[in-house]
Write an enzyme that holds these catalytic residues in place. Sequence first.
Site, PDB file in Angstrom:
ATOM      1  N   ALA A  57     -34.151  15.778 -21.314  1.00  0.00           N
ATOM      2  CA  ALA A  57     -34.386  15.233 -19.860  1.00  0.00           C
ATOM      3  C   ALA A  57     -35.549  15.395 -19.177  1.00  0.00           C
ATOM      4  CB  ALA A  57     -33.370  15.800 -19.049  1.00  0.00           C
ATOM      5  N   THR A  58     -35.998  14.806 -18.304  1.00  0.00           N
ATOM      6  CA  THR A  58     -37.199  14.827 -17.784  1.00  0.00           C
ATOM      7  C   THR A  58     -37.203  14.798 -16.151  1.00  0.00           C
ATOM      8  OG1 THR A  58     -37.622  12.461 -17.741  1.00  0.00           O
ATOM      9  CG2 THR A  58     -38.516  13.717 -19.678  1.00  0.00           C
ATOM     10  N   SER A  60     -38.683  12.680 -13.047  1.00  0.00           N
ATOM     11  CA  SER A  60     -39.521  11.616 -12.912  1.00  0.00           C
ATOM     12  C   SER A  60     -40.577  11.805 -12.125  1.00  0.00           C
ATOM     13  CB  SER A  60     -38.860  10.654 -12.286  1.00  0.00           C
ATOM     14  OG  SER A  60     -37.664  10.015 -12.997  1.00  0.00           O
ATOM     15  N   GLY A 145     -22.147  10.045 -16.436  1.00  0.00           N
ATOM     16  CA  GLY A 145     -22.647   9.363 -15.239  1.00  0.00           C
ATOM     17  C   GLY A 145     -22.606   7.795 -15.365  1.00  0.00           C
ATOM     18  N   THR A 218     -27.406   8.348 -21.741  1.00  0.00           N
ATOM     19  CA  THR A 218     -26.436   8.615 -23.137  1.00  0.00           C
ATOM     20  C   THR A 218     -25.267   9.378 -23.112  1.00  0.00           C
ATOM     21  OG1 THR A 218     -28.016  10.255 -23.864  1.00  0.00           O
ATOM     22  CG2 THR A 218     -28.532   7.960 -24.218  1.00  0.00           C
TER      23      THR A 218
END
Length: 223
Positions: A57-58, A60, A145, A218
């Site tokens: 994950a990042t 932003s 999600g 995903t």
Amino acid sequence: MAWRSSGASNEALIENLARNGLITQPRVKQAMLGVDRAHYAPHAPYQDSPQTIGHAATISAPHMHASACESLLPYLKPGARVLDVGSGSGYLTHVLAELVKPGGRVVGVEHIQPLVDIGIANTRKSAEGRELMDDGGIRYVKADGRLGWPEDAPYDAIHVGAAAAGFHQPLIDQLKVPGRLFMPVEENYMQHIYVIDKREDGSVTRKKDMGVQYVPLTDAPKG
């Protein structure tokens, strides 16, 4: 101009974003000034660039968070309900909560428990974050999600922080009338931001915006 917006402090970063026209709304500027990015980005928090937070994950870049807030701003009023899909380290979840207080509620959704735990821990680093969590203004949950979070629906605004493979109907269904969804969508090996509005009469419009590059929305990793 994004590459010129980095700063040596949270205040410098936000002021530079505003000076470069990447933040134009005073309410967004004030909310971002009130949330120290160092609590949410483990490395170089005041750089205007995305950063890894682990677990594929990042977080932003700040200018993308500003863009999302400004797009959703007409629906981010005190008392509003907001869904933040792919809440990651919790930064934008907290900024959104600042924009809808008093009385607002933001639900951050992540698909693996360690990211839920990171969001909670990061938000509790500040007095403001602790107060929002204790008062129910911010809640983090583990869920897919792509299916939204029906428990607290409908939402005035929904933000998606990862690139969707399509227009996930459950998210549109969970919008209020009126309401707005801000999401990156994968199309032909490219990604674009889409702003999806549900109007007073229940009709839905989609507006294609800028090209972007997000991690994909995903399934949770196996194992």
